[in-house]
Design a protein around this motif. Structure first.
Motif, short mmCIF file in Angstrom:
data_model
loop_
_atom_site.label_atom_id
_atom_site.label_comp_id
_atom_site.label_asym_id
_atom_site.label_seq_id
_atom_site.Cartn_x
_atom_site.Cartn_y
_atom_site.Cartn_z
N ALA A 1 0.83 -1.21 0.00
CA ALA A 1 0.00 0.00 0.00
C ALA A 1 0.86 1.26 0.00
O ALA A 1 0.55 2.24 -0.69
CB ALA A 1 -0.93 -0.01 1.21
N LEU A 2 1.94 1.25 0.76
CA LEU A 2 2.84 2.40 0.80
C LEU A 2 3.52 2.61 -0.55
O LEU A 2 3.63 3.76 -1.03
CB LEU A 2 3.87 2.22 1.90
N LEU A 3 3.97 1.55 -1.17
CA LEU A 3 4.59 1.66 -2.50
C LEU A 3 3.60 2.17 -3.53
O LEU A 3 3.95 3.01 -4.37
CB LEU A 3 5.16 0.31 -2.94
N TYR A 4 2.37 1.69 -3.47
CA TYR A 4 1.35 2.16 -4.41
C TYR A 4 1.07 3.65 -4.22
O TYR A 4 0.96 4.40 -5.19
CB TYR A 4 0.05 1.36 -4.23
N ALA A 5 0.97 4.08 -2.98
CA ALA A 5 0.67 5.49 -2.70
C ALA A 5 1.83 6.40 -3.08
O ALA A 5 1.61 7.55 -3.47
CB ALA A 5 0.31 5.66 -1.23
N CYS A 6 3.05 5.93 -2.98
CA CYS A 6 4.22 6.76 -3.25
C CYS A 6 4.75 6.61 -4.67
O CYS A 6 5.72 7.29 -5.03
CB CYS A 6 5.32 6.43 -2.25
N TRP A 7 4.15 5.74 -5.48
CA TRP A 7 4.63 5.52 -6.84
C TRP A 7 4.41 6.79 -7.67
O TRP A 7 3.32 7.36 -7.66
CB TRP A 7 3.88 4.35 -7.46
N PRO A 8 5.43 7.28 -8.38
CA PRO A 8 5.30 8.55 -9.11
C PRO A 8 4.18 8.57 -10.15
O PRO A 8 3.56 9.61 -10.37
CB PRO A 8 6.66 8.72 -9.79
N ALA A 9 3.89 7.47 -10.78
CA ALA A 9 2.85 7.44 -11.81
C ALA A 9 1.45 7.64 -11.22
O ALA A 9 0.53 8.04 -11.93
CB ALA A 9 2.90 6.11 -12.57
N ASN A 10 1.27 7.37 -9.95
CA ASN A 10 -0.04 7.51 -9.31
C ASN A 10 -0.28 8.90 -8.75
O ASN A 10 -1.38 9.19 -8.28
CB ASN A 10 -0.18 6.49 -8.17
N ARG A 11 0.70 9.76 -8.82
CA ARG A 11 0.58 11.09 -8.22
C ARG A 11 -0.54 11.91 -8.85
O ARG A 11 -1.30 12.58 -8.15
CB ARG A 11 1.90 11.84 -8.33
N SER A 12 -0.67 11.84 -10.16
CA SER A 12 -1.70 12.65 -10.82
C SER A 12 -3.10 12.24 -10.38
O SER A 12 -3.98 13.09 -10.21
CB SER A 12 -1.56 12.56 -12.34
N GLY A 13 -3.33 10.96 -10.20
CA GLY A 13 -4.64 10.50 -9.74
C GLY A 13 -4.96 10.96 -8.34
O GLY A 13 -6.10 11.38 -8.05
N PHE A 14 -3.98 10.93 -7.45
CA PHE A 14 -4.19 11.40 -6.08
C PHE A 14 -4.38 12.91 -6.04
O PHE A 14 -5.20 13.43 -5.28
CB PHE A 14 -3.04 10.98 -5.17
N ASP A 15 -3.63 13.64 -6.86
CA ASP A 15 -3.79 15.10 -6.92
C ASP A 15 -5.17 15.47 -7.45
O ASP A 15 -5.81 16.39 -6.95
CB ASP A 15 -2.71 15.73 -7.79
N LYS A 16 -5.64 14.75 -8.46
CA LYS A 16 -6.97 15.02 -9.02
C LYS A 16 -8.05 14.75 -7.97
O LYS A 16 -9.00 15.52 -7.83
CB LYS A 16 -7.22 14.16 -10.25
N ALA A 17 -7.92 13.67 -7.23
CA ALA A 17 -8.90 13.35 -6.19
C ALA A 17 -8.91 14.43 -5.10
O ALA A 17 -9.97 14.81 -4.61
CB ALA A 17 -8.59 11.99 -5.59
N ALA A 18 -7.76 14.95 -4.75
CA ALA A 18 -7.69 16.00 -3.74
C ALA A 18 -8.33 17.30 -4.25
O ALA A 18 -9.02 17.99 -3.50
CB ALA A 18 -6.24 16.25 -3.34
N ARG A 19 -8.10 17.62 -5.52
CA ARG A 19 -8.70 18.83 -6.09
C ARG A 19 -10.21 18.69 -6.25
O ARG A 19 -10.95 19.65 -6.04
CB ARG A 19 -8.07 19.14 -7.45
N ASP A 20 -10.69 17.54 -6.66
CA ASP A 20 -12.12 17.33 -6.88
C ASP A 20 -12.93 17.54 -5.61
O ASP A 20 -14.05 18.05 -5.67
CB ASP A 20 -12.38 15.93 -7.42
N ILE A 21 -12.40 17.17 -4.48
CA ILE A 21 -13.12 17.35 -3.23
C ILE A 21 -13.30 18.84 -2.94
O ILE A 21 -14.38 19.29 -2.55
CB ILE A 21 -12.39 16.64 -2.08
N ILE A 22 -12.26 19.62 -3.16
CA ILE A 22 -12.31 21.06 -2.85
C ILE A 22 -13.14 21.82 -3.89
O ILE A 22 -13.92 22.69 -3.55
CB ILE A 22 -10.89 21.63 -2.76
#
Length: 56
Positions: free
Chosen positions: A27-48
């Motif tokens: 789970a930590l590797l998945y969350a810190c993987w550079p290719a997944n950053r855009s998806g996490f950033d989009k999810a954070a922006r969508d909430i706001i």
């Protein structure tokens, strides 16, 4: 072959500990993987961005 209860419990606890540590590492590797950053950033922006509108 007769397995005693405390032997089985010890094995289950050890295996469970290693399983939990392995899953946490995955789970930590998945969350810190550079290719997944855009998806996490989009999810954070969508909430706001969707916060000022009604739900429907």
């Amino acid at each position: 072959m007769d397995i005693e209860h405390h032997t089985l419990v010890g094995f289950a606890k050890s295996f469970g500990l290693f399983y939990l540590l392995a899953m946490a590492a995955v789970a930590l590797l998945y969350a810190c993987w550079p290719a997944n950053r855009s998806g996490f950033d989009k999810a954070a922006r969508d909430i706001i961005e969707d916060e000022d509108k009604p739900w429907r």
